[in-house]
Scaffold this active site. Structure first.
Site, short mmCIF file in Angstrom:
data_model
loop_
_atom_site.label_atom_id
_atom_site.label_comp_id
_atom_site.label_asym_id
_atom_site.label_seq_id
_atom_site.Cartn_x
_atom_site.Cartn_y
_atom_site.Cartn_z
N LYS A 22 40.58 11.67 6.83
CA LYS A 22 39.04 10.70 5.87
C LYS A 22 39.91 10.21 4.61
O LYS A 22 40.37 8.76 4.76
CB LYS A 22 37.98 10.83 5.27
CG LYS A 22 37.59 10.39 4.84
CD LYS A 22 36.17 11.10 3.76
CE LYS A 22 36.67 11.92 2.43
NZ LYS A 22 36.42 11.18 1.58
N ASN A 23 41.01 10.98 5.05
CA ASN A 23 41.43 10.14 3.02
C ASN A 23 42.35 9.28 3.28
O ASN A 23 43.48 8.57 2.84
CB ASN A 23 41.54 10.88 1.85
CG ASN A 23 40.29 11.59 1.23
OD1 ASN A 23 39.66 10.68 1.45
ND2 ASN A 23 40.90 12.60 0.05
N CYS A 115 30.46 8.99 -10.96
CA CYS A 115 30.29 10.09 -9.97
C CYS A 115 30.39 11.43 -10.20
O CYS A 115 30.66 11.96 -11.77
CB CYS A 115 32.40 9.69 -9.97
SG CYS A 115 33.06 10.99 -7.84
N ARG A 120 36.37 9.07 -13.53
CA ARG A 120 37.00 8.88 -12.19
C ARG A 120 37.61 6.83 -12.47
O ARG A 120 37.23 6.19 -12.15
CB ARG A 120 36.57 8.90 -11.05
CG ARG A 120 36.37 10.11 -10.43
CD ARG A 120 35.91 10.31 -9.28
NE ARG A 120 37.33 10.21 -8.34
CZ ARG A 120 36.59 10.01 -7.54
NH1 ARG A 120 35.55 10.52 -6.54
NH2 ARG A 120 37.88 9.76 -6.39
N ASP A 309 40.00 18.91 -3.54
CA ASP A 309 39.21 18.67 -2.47
C ASP A 309 38.77 20.22 -1.67
O ASP A 309 38.13 19.41 -0.53
CB ASP A 309 39.69 17.93 -1.38
CG ASP A 309 40.08 16.16 -2.32
OD1 ASP A 309 39.28 15.99 -3.20
OD2 ASP A 309 40.97 15.22 -1.76
N ARG A 401 29.34 11.74 4.94
CA ARG A 401 30.96 11.69 3.97
C ARG A 401 32.24 11.66 4.64
O ARG A 401 32.86 10.38 5.23
CB ARG A 401 31.16 11.06 2.68
CG ARG A 401 29.30 10.68 2.43
CD ARG A 401 29.94 10.79 0.48
NE ARG A 401 30.19 9.42 0.25
CZ ARG A 401 30.83 8.16 -0.43
NH1 ARG A 401 30.10 9.50 -1.61
NH2 ARG A 401 31.79 7.96 -0.88
C1 EPZ Z 1 41.82 10.54 -4.10
O1 EPZ Z 1 41.04 10.43 -4.99
C2 EPZ Z 1 40.90 11.24 -3.05
N1 EPZ Z 1 39.77 10.45 -2.36
C3 EPZ Z 1 39.92 12.67 -3.76
O2 EPZ Z 1 38.82 13.19 -2.69
C4 EPZ Z 1 40.81 13.40 -4.27
O3 EPZ Z 1 39.99 14.46 -5.03
C5 EPZ Z 1 41.65 13.08 -5.42
O4 EPZ Z 1 42.50 11.76 -4.97
C6 EPZ Z 1 42.61 14.15 -6.17
O5 EPZ Z 1 43.48 14.80 -4.78
C7 EPZ Z 1 40.74 9.27 -1.53
O6 EPZ Z 1 41.47 10.28 -1.04
C8 EPZ Z 1 39.45 8.12 -0.96
P1 EPZ Z 1 43.47 10.27 -8.30
P2 EPZ Z 1 41.35 9.46 -6.47
O7 EPZ Z 1 43.23 9.43 -8.78
O8 EPZ Z 1 42.99 8.63 -5.66
C9 EPZ Z 1 42.76 10.80 -13.35
C10 EPZ Z 1 37.66 13.87 -1.47
O9 EPZ Z 1 36.83 14.68 -1.84
N2 EPZ Z 1 42.88 8.90 -13.32
O10 EPZ Z 1 44.50 10.64 -7.29
O11 EPZ Z 1 40.60 8.26 -6.50
C11 EPZ Z 1 42.00 11.01 -12.33
O12 EPZ Z 1 40.66 10.89 -13.13
C12 EPZ Z 1 38.06 12.77 -2.35
O13 EPZ Z 1 37.77 13.72 -0.34
C13 EPZ Z 1 42.63 8.41 -14.11
O14 EPZ Z 1 42.77 9.23 -16.06
O15 EPZ Z 1 42.01 10.41 -7.62
C14 EPZ Z 1 41.80 12.30 -12.27
O16 EPZ Z 1 41.24 13.47 -12.81
C15 EPZ Z 1 36.73 13.05 -3.85
N3 EPZ Z 1 42.96 6.78 -14.58
C16 EPZ Z 1 43.10 12.05 -11.77
O17 EPZ Z 1 44.06 10.80 -11.97
C17 EPZ Z 1 43.35 6.23 -12.72
O18 EPZ Z 1 43.58 5.16 -13.11
C18 EPZ Z 1 43.01 11.84 -9.86
O19 EPZ Z 1 42.33 10.89 -9.50
C19 EPZ Z 1 43.07 7.18 -11.65
C20 EPZ Z 1 42.59 9.03 -11.77
#
Ligand code: EPZ
Length: 422
Positions: A22-23, A115, A120, A309, A401
């Site tokens: 999915k991701n 969220c 996020r 995840d 989802r």
């Molecule tokens: C991806 O989300 C995945 N989603 C998430 O999977 C997964 O949990 C996450 O990566 C972490 O591995 C998809 O790929 C569609 P991040 P993403 O930006 O990219 C912080 C699932 O269950 N951050 O890597 O949105 C954030 O708060 C889903 O399938 C900032 O501070 O996550 C977090 O602590 C849910 N500023 C960390 O970085 C930003 O601009 C990592 O988040 C962006 C993120």
């Protein structure tokens, strides 16, 4: 709103195929915006998140056909405004931002809302777009990005407080493919899904090196073309079924997996006393419940570390594993909604600032429980397989989802589950 009724206690065995990721699919579908030519993407899982992404692309003006896992997308003529009604339903819609900006010189995307797994933000995505030369404004809940003279390559460090950002890396990488000059992303996310996207983009004619490492270099090109691509296996779905096999299995074979992507999950499952064996090619694994089990300590971290995840599902496994396990989620410290529901089933869990201290209990008992997010719901399904009695998991749309036909796959393995339309 469907619910899943799980009659606990049956043994699962046999084999299933793991679906496409999915991701990986979500940003790859969005990347089709970067060309006016046809893209054909195979093994796109039939889950509601990929359906939302397809709806967003259609609303932008793309022509999309979908037939059993294969999606053909043509973005010959598209608009630059992603519709709020669709975008608000899924955070990953943010990844249309980079491709729209690169292709159209303008992108309007609504700010993602709250969220359930925690705060996020998208500050790192915007930092990247700004470094590439985009002007950013906020209006009526929307982010408006403009780059009328095109984007320019830049050196960008995407490290946030919790490490790299996966979709942020994807977004900047996609935007940079059509920028003038060279972009270097430092502290890039190295997740296999980022590498899969880079492979897709390179197939379109992009010049990306270093994807899958912390430093990605993108040499901008004038235009991209259509491509055919097969999405990588879903490592989180595989990990979830590995945990199911450890909890309630008498030997479960998972086909279409990638051993390399599953290293941290495999290590945790083996450490807790279960058996995992891969075939020589690493494309299929056999998981058997162990006899001498023990608690493990886990801390989630960016790839190749233990994935956030798979935190909830592993917690569900550890709940009936003898001994004490300490599970920390450093990426999303608030991602413990499943614990309250697991406790209603008899789990002994104490939560302390982003850490769950789990004391293994002998048995769980069925209870009506509520899914709160995708992976939390999966954790409840796992616990229900082991619980005595019948567990009803409501709000099944969360699990739909991201898990393709989970009820059918569990039935194939002999679990006693039924989807009930309410
Ligand atoms: C991806 O989300 C995945 N989603 C998430 O999977 C997964 O949990 C996450 O990566 C972490 O591995 C998809 O790929 C569609 P991040 P993403 O930006 O990219 C912080 C699932 O269950 N951050 O890597 O949105 C954030 O708060 C889903 O399938 C900032 O501070 O996550 C977090 O602590 C849910 N500023 C960390 O970085 C930003 O601009 C990592 O988040 C962006 C993120």
């Amino acid at each position: 709103m469907d619910k899943l009724v799980v009659h606990g206690g049956s043994v699962i065995k046999g084999s299933i195929n793991i679906s496409g990721s999915k991701n990986a699919s979500l940003p790859i579908l969005a990347a089709a915006i970067l060309t006016g030519e046809d893209c054909i993407i195979r093994r796109v899982p039939d889950v509601s998140d990929t359906n939302y992404m397809i709806q967003i692309l259609s609303a932008l003006g793309a022509e999309v056909e979908r037939s059993s896992g294969t999606v053909r997308i043509s973005c010959a003529d598209i608009s630059d405004e992603a519709p709020y009604e669709l975008v608000r339903r899924m955070r990953a819609s943010i990844c249309v931002m980079g491709p729209l900006l690169a292709r159209k010189g303008r992108a309007v995307v609504s700010l993602p809302g709250g969220c359930v797994i925690g705060d996020r933000p998208v500050d790192l995505h915007l930092k990247g777009m700004e470094a590439l030369g985009a002007k950013i404004e906020f209006e009526g809940g929307n982010i408006i990005l403009t780059a009328p003279d095109g984007l320019r390559g830049a050196e960008i460090n995407l490290r946030g407080e919790s490490g790299p950002t996966v979709l942020g890396t994807d977004n900047v990488m996609m935007a940079a493919t059509l920028a003038e000059g060279i972009t270097v992303i430092e502290s890039a996310a190295a997740e296999p899904e980022v590498l899969d996207l880079a492979n897709f983009l390179n197939g379109m004619g992009a010049k990306i090196t270093g994807a899958g490492t912390r430093r990605i270099v993108i040499e901008g090109v004038k235009e991209l073309k259509g491509v055919e691509h097969t999405v990588i296996p879903d490592r989180i779905e595989a990990g979830t079924f590995m945990a199911a096999a450890a909890l309630a299995g008498e030997g479960v074979r998972l086909n279409r997996v990638n051993r390399e992507h599953l290293r941290a999950i495999t290590e945790a499952i083996i450490k807790s006393g279960h058996k995992v064996e891969f075939n020589e090619e690493g494309t299929s694994c056999f998981v058997e419940r162990g006899e001498v089990l023990q608690g493990v300590d886990l801390n989630t971290s960016p790839y190749p570390g233990y994935p956030t995840d798979m935190q909830a599902q592993m917690t569900a496994l550890l709940v009936t594993t003898p001994g004490i396990s300490v599970v920390k989620d450093s990426i999303f410290p608030q991602r413990f909604m499943h614990c309250a529901e697991l406790k209603r089933m008899g789990a002994d869990i104490k939560l302390d600032q982003g850490t769950a201290i789990v004391r293994g209990v002998e048995k769980l008992s069925a209870a009506p429980v509520m899914a709160s997010d995708l992976r939390a719901s999966a954790a409840l399904v796992l616990a229900a397989l082991r619980a005595k009695g019948t567990t009803e998991i409501s709000r099944l749309y969360h699990i739909d989802r991201g898990y393709e036909h989970i009820d059918e796959k569990l039935l194939m393995l002999g679990a006693d589950v039924e989807r009930v339309r309410v």
